[in-house]
Design an enzyme around this catalytic site. Structure first.
Site, PDB file in Angstrom:
ATOM      1  N   ASN A 171      12.103 -11.609   0.147  1.00  0.00           N
ATOM      2  CA  ASN A 171      12.261 -11.517   1.587  1.00  0.00           C
ATOM      3  C   ASN A 171      10.896 -11.167   2.159  1.00  0.00           C
ATOM      4  O   ASN A 171      10.332 -10.132   1.811  1.00  0.00           O
ATOM      5  CB  ASN A 171      13.261 -10.424   1.970  1.00  0.00           C
ATOM      6  CG  ASN A 171      14.642 -10.687   1.427  1.00  0.00           C
ATOM      7  OD1 ASN A 171      15.059 -11.833   1.296  1.00  0.00           O
ATOM      8  ND2 ASN A 171      15.373  -9.635   1.093  1.00  0.00           N
ATOM      9  N   HIS A 182       4.401  -4.055   1.245  1.00  0.00           N
ATOM     10  CA  HIS A 182       3.636  -4.395   0.047  1.00  0.00           C
ATOM     11  C   HIS A 182       4.218  -5.667  -0.576  1.00  0.00           C
ATOM     12  O   HIS A 182       5.443  -5.809  -0.683  1.00  0.00           O
ATOM     13  CB  HIS A 182       3.706  -3.233  -0.948  1.00  0.00           C
ATOM     14  CG  HIS A 182       2.754  -3.354  -2.087  1.00  0.00           C
ATOM     15  ND1 HIS A 182       1.708  -2.480  -2.284  1.00  0.00           N
ATOM     16  CD2 HIS A 182       2.676  -4.241  -3.117  1.00  0.00           C
ATOM     17  CE1 HIS A 182       1.034  -2.810  -3.374  1.00  0.00           C
ATOM     18  NE2 HIS A 182       1.607  -3.897  -3.895  1.00  0.00           N
ATOM     19  N   HIS A 184       6.075  -8.036  -2.592  1.00  0.00           N
ATOM     20  CA  HIS A 184       7.029  -7.827  -3.675  1.00  0.00           C
ATOM     21  C   HIS A 184       8.243  -8.720  -3.483  1.00  0.00           C
ATOM     22  O   HIS A 184       8.502  -9.225  -2.395  1.00  0.00           O
ATOM     23  CB  HIS A 184       7.489  -6.359  -3.738  1.00  0.00           C
ATOM     24  CG  HIS A 184       8.417  -5.968  -2.629  1.00  0.00           C
ATOM     25  ND1 HIS A 184       8.013  -5.799  -1.325  1.00  0.00           N
ATOM     26  CD2 HIS A 184       9.769  -5.728  -2.627  1.00  0.00           C
ATOM     27  CE1 HIS A 184       9.043  -5.461  -0.568  1.00  0.00           C
ATOM     28  NE2 HIS A 184      10.130  -5.423  -1.322  1.00  0.00           N
ATOM     29  N   GLN A 186      12.436  -9.348  -5.446  1.00  0.00           N
ATOM     30  CA  GLN A 186      13.496  -8.651  -6.156  1.00  0.00           C
ATOM     31  C   GLN A 186      14.198  -9.598  -7.120  1.00  0.00           C
ATOM     32  O   GLN A 186      14.064 -10.823  -7.005  1.00  0.00           O
ATOM     33  CB  GLN A 186      14.512  -8.064  -5.175  1.00  0.00           C
ATOM     34  CG  GLN A 186      13.925  -7.051  -4.202  1.00  0.00           C
ATOM     35  CD  GLN A 186      14.971  -6.501  -3.252  1.00  0.00           C
ATOM     36  OE1 GLN A 186      15.905  -5.816  -3.655  1.00  0.00           O
ATOM     37  NE2 GLN A 186      14.828  -6.808  -1.969  1.00  0.00           N
TER      38      GLN A 186
END
Length: 361
Positions: A171, A182, A184, A186
């Site tokens: 996302n 930051h 990233h 999932q």
């Protein structure tokens, strides 16, 4: 790829990955200390015919903290630990402190609808130590490493008893609800095959049984033949705006020949897939000369122990819903009825993206 595994004080696992050199300064730490007792359960929605996850502890998750309290940055002060240690590594993966699914799920409620433990696993994938970077700005070798990390987690998570589907995603942007800036993504490891991949797989299986060939492989051949919606054509990987795009600037990335998951990529296929990914991400960010918000979803074969000859790994990008940029806003028809109204033509948006010149070398 070099891998090092560690265990945090609260029992959560941490995995560090590097291409050439890996070193760690100090032990694995946790911003939550030793306390980690998440719980989650699933309720069966009888009208929709799907499981809904309930994880009330997620109300306490970190929300848009200032830069000096970045939990995804390496720890610089042991008295104020983050999720990651200091050291030399390129990518990090750890169990989410606020998971939707957890192997610790317990104490099911007694309700009028069927329930089951919310077992599975949720992981955070930190793409880089640089908080000012983005997935698209990373060099090709780094993107190849992330693809290899996703493949390694697919194998490891898919081998767990509770896991039937491994779902990497990113996302990006507050427009889609991101709570940490930051770079990233999932990974959700579900105890069932989620509805959208399940529907795709069912249609793919019907086509495969009738034609002896994958549906997505057929669609790729059609897009290549049409040509005007193609954004990247490599020897192994392709990227295009699909003819059935529901979102403005929706893009799919996949392979010419079916691969069930990224775990079946060799080095050459992985490198070409990384080039396709970087091409799309650079086009997105250069389209309006600012960060482009999106949801990136990886669809691949289930890990339920059954054969899936129909499966064909691919990435689907869903751009965010910002009215001022004439992107898609989900309203009554989409949310309430599940019927999308496309306000733009896929060929027009493909033309805009094709016109964005990018250099990835």
């Amino acid at each position: 790829m070099i891998i090092r595994s560690m265990v945090k004080p609260d029992g959560r696992e941490l995995f560090l990955y590097a291409r050439d050199h890996l070193s760690v300064e100090g032990p694995a730490l946790s911003p939550g200390g030793d306390s980690y007792a998440p719980n989650a359960h699933l309720r069966w929605h009888p009208l929709r015919g799907e499981w809904v996850a309930y994880a009330a502890h997620r109300q306490n998750r970190t929300f848009l903290p200032p830069a000096e309290y970045n939990p995804l940055a390496p720890t610089t002060d042991a008295s104020k630990p983050t999720e990651l240690p200091a050291g030399a590594y390129d990518v990090a993966v750890f169990e989410n402190l606020f998971p939707t699914l957890t192997s610790l799920a317990h104490d099911l409620p007694t309700l009028s609808v069927p329930t089951r433990a919310g077992r599975g696993r949720c992981e955070v994938v930190v793409f880089t130590q640089d908080p000012a970077s983005s997935l698209g700005s990373l060099p090709l070798w780094h993107l190849e490493l992330i693809l290899e990390v996703w493949a390694e987690r697919y194998r490891m998570l898919g081998a767990l008893d509770d896991v039937q589907y491994v779902f990497p995603f990113e996302n990006r942007g507050v427009e889609v609800g991101v709570t940490l800036s930051h770079p990233h993504g999932q990974i959700y490891a579900y105890p069932f095959v989620p509805p959208i991949p399940a529907a795709e797989l069912a249609n793919q299986r019907t086509y495969f049984d009738r034609h002896g060939r994958g549906l997505l492989e057929h669609m790729v051949a059609e897009e290549i033949a049409h040509g005007s919606r193609m954004l990247y054509e490599g020897a192994y990987a392709v990227a295009f705006v699909p003819v059935v795009a529901r979102y403005p600037y929706e893009v799919w990335i996949t392979t010419r020949v079916a691969h069930p998951s990224m775990a079946s990529f060799d080095n050459v296929a992985r490198a070409d897939f990384a080039r396709a990914l970087k091409t799309v991400l650079l086009k997105y960010d250069q389209l309006w000369r600012r960060p482009f918000p999106y949801v990136m979803a990886v669809h691949q074969a289930p890990t339920d122990g059954s054969p899936h000859p129909e499966a064909h790994v691919h990435i689907e990008f869903y751009p965010a819903y910002r009215m001022r940029d004439r992107l898609k806003y989900l309203a009554g028809s989409e949310v309430g009825a599940g019927v999308f109204t496309a306000d733009t033509d896929p060929d027009d948006k493909a033309a805009e993206l094709r016109a964005v010149a990018v250099s990835i070398d």
